[in-house]
Design a protein around this motif. Structure first.
Motif, short mmCIF file in Angstrom:
data_model
loop_
_atom_site.label_atom_id
_atom_site.label_comp_id
_atom_site.label_asym_id
_atom_site.label_seq_id
_atom_site.Cartn_x
_atom_site.Cartn_y
_atom_site.Cartn_z
N ILE A 24 0.84 -1.20 0.00
CA ILE A 24 0.00 0.00 0.00
C ILE A 24 0.87 1.25 0.00
O ILE A 24 0.57 2.24 -0.67
N CYS A 25 1.97 1.22 0.73
CA CYS A 25 2.85 2.40 0.81
C CYS A 25 3.64 2.63 -0.48
O CYS A 25 3.97 3.78 -0.80
N LEU A 26 3.95 1.57 -1.20
CA LEU A 26 4.74 1.71 -2.43
C LEU A 26 4.07 2.66 -3.44
O LEU A 26 4.73 3.58 -3.94
N ALA A 30 5.49 6.35 -4.67
CA ALA A 30 5.68 6.64 -6.10
C ALA A 30 4.91 7.90 -6.49
O ALA A 30 5.42 8.75 -7.23
N ALA A 31 3.68 8.03 -5.98
CA ALA A 31 2.89 9.24 -6.28
C ALA A 31 3.55 10.48 -5.69
O ALA A 31 3.59 11.53 -6.33
N LEU A 32 4.07 10.36 -4.47
CA LEU A 32 4.75 11.49 -3.84
C LEU A 32 5.99 11.89 -4.64
O LEU A 32 6.23 13.08 -4.88
N ALA A 33 6.77 10.91 -5.08
CA ALA A 33 7.96 11.20 -5.88
C ALA A 33 7.57 11.85 -7.20
O ALA A 33 8.23 12.78 -7.67
N PHE A 34 6.51 11.40 -7.80
CA PHE A 34 6.06 11.95 -9.08
C PHE A 34 5.59 13.39 -8.91
O PHE A 34 5.90 14.26 -9.72
#
Length: 162
Positions: A24-26, A30-34
């Motif tokens: 769930i955190c992955l 990824a969204a945060l990095a994007f």
């Protein structure tokens, strides 16, 4: 009225909780990095679909972590991944262990078997390699036997109170 007794696999709880949390955190990471990238550009649809799949799989694994059997004075609750079954002790016809791809504890009520996944265990080699030649009385893991005995004892005690 005494406190309910909860039977569950602590190893399963730990494994499924950690695996579900990671999956769930992955996608969130990824969204945060994007979103924090200097020039994010257009989001790839395939990546979004894969991350949504990870999140769904993680949610299912967290649901697996919640599997348990709860023994009450007057009834039993089988909390399985997709559904919870509650039976009053006087409705329970039998409780047994079967060997089929592992050791599965069954509760019979109304002529229908329900599996108590919270106190069952997949076989040593997984589901394709069924342990049908094993004797559950001798070969089942201690955790399964202890849970089975606790369920039968609560069932007999519940039937005496009627």
């Amino acid at each position: 009225m005494s406190r309910p007794r909860v039977l569950r696999s602590l190893a399963g709880l730990l494994f499924f909780s950690v695996a579900g949390g990671v999956l769930i955190c992955l996608p969130l990471l990824a969204a945060l990095a994007f979103l924090t990238a200097a020039d994010p550009g257009r989001a790839p649809v395939g990546l979004i679909a894969v991350m949504a799949g990870f999140a769904l799989l993680g949610t299912f694994l967290l649901r697996l972590a919640m599997m348990r059997v709860v023994l009450h004075d007057d009834h039993i609750a089988l909390v399985n991944p997709l559904r919870t079954f509650r039976y009053y002790w006087f409705d329970v016809e039998d409780i047994d262990i079967v060997s089929s791809g592992g050791w599965i504890v069954r509760v019979w009520a109304g002529g229908v078997p329900r599996w108590a996944w919270g106190v069952s265990r997949i076989g040593r080699f997984g589901l394709p390699f069924a342990s049908v030649y094993d004797d559950p009385a001798q070969d089942a893991p201690r955790f399964v036997h202890d849970g089975y005995r606790a369920m039968r004892t609560a069932w007999q005690r519940g039937n005496r109170r009627r």
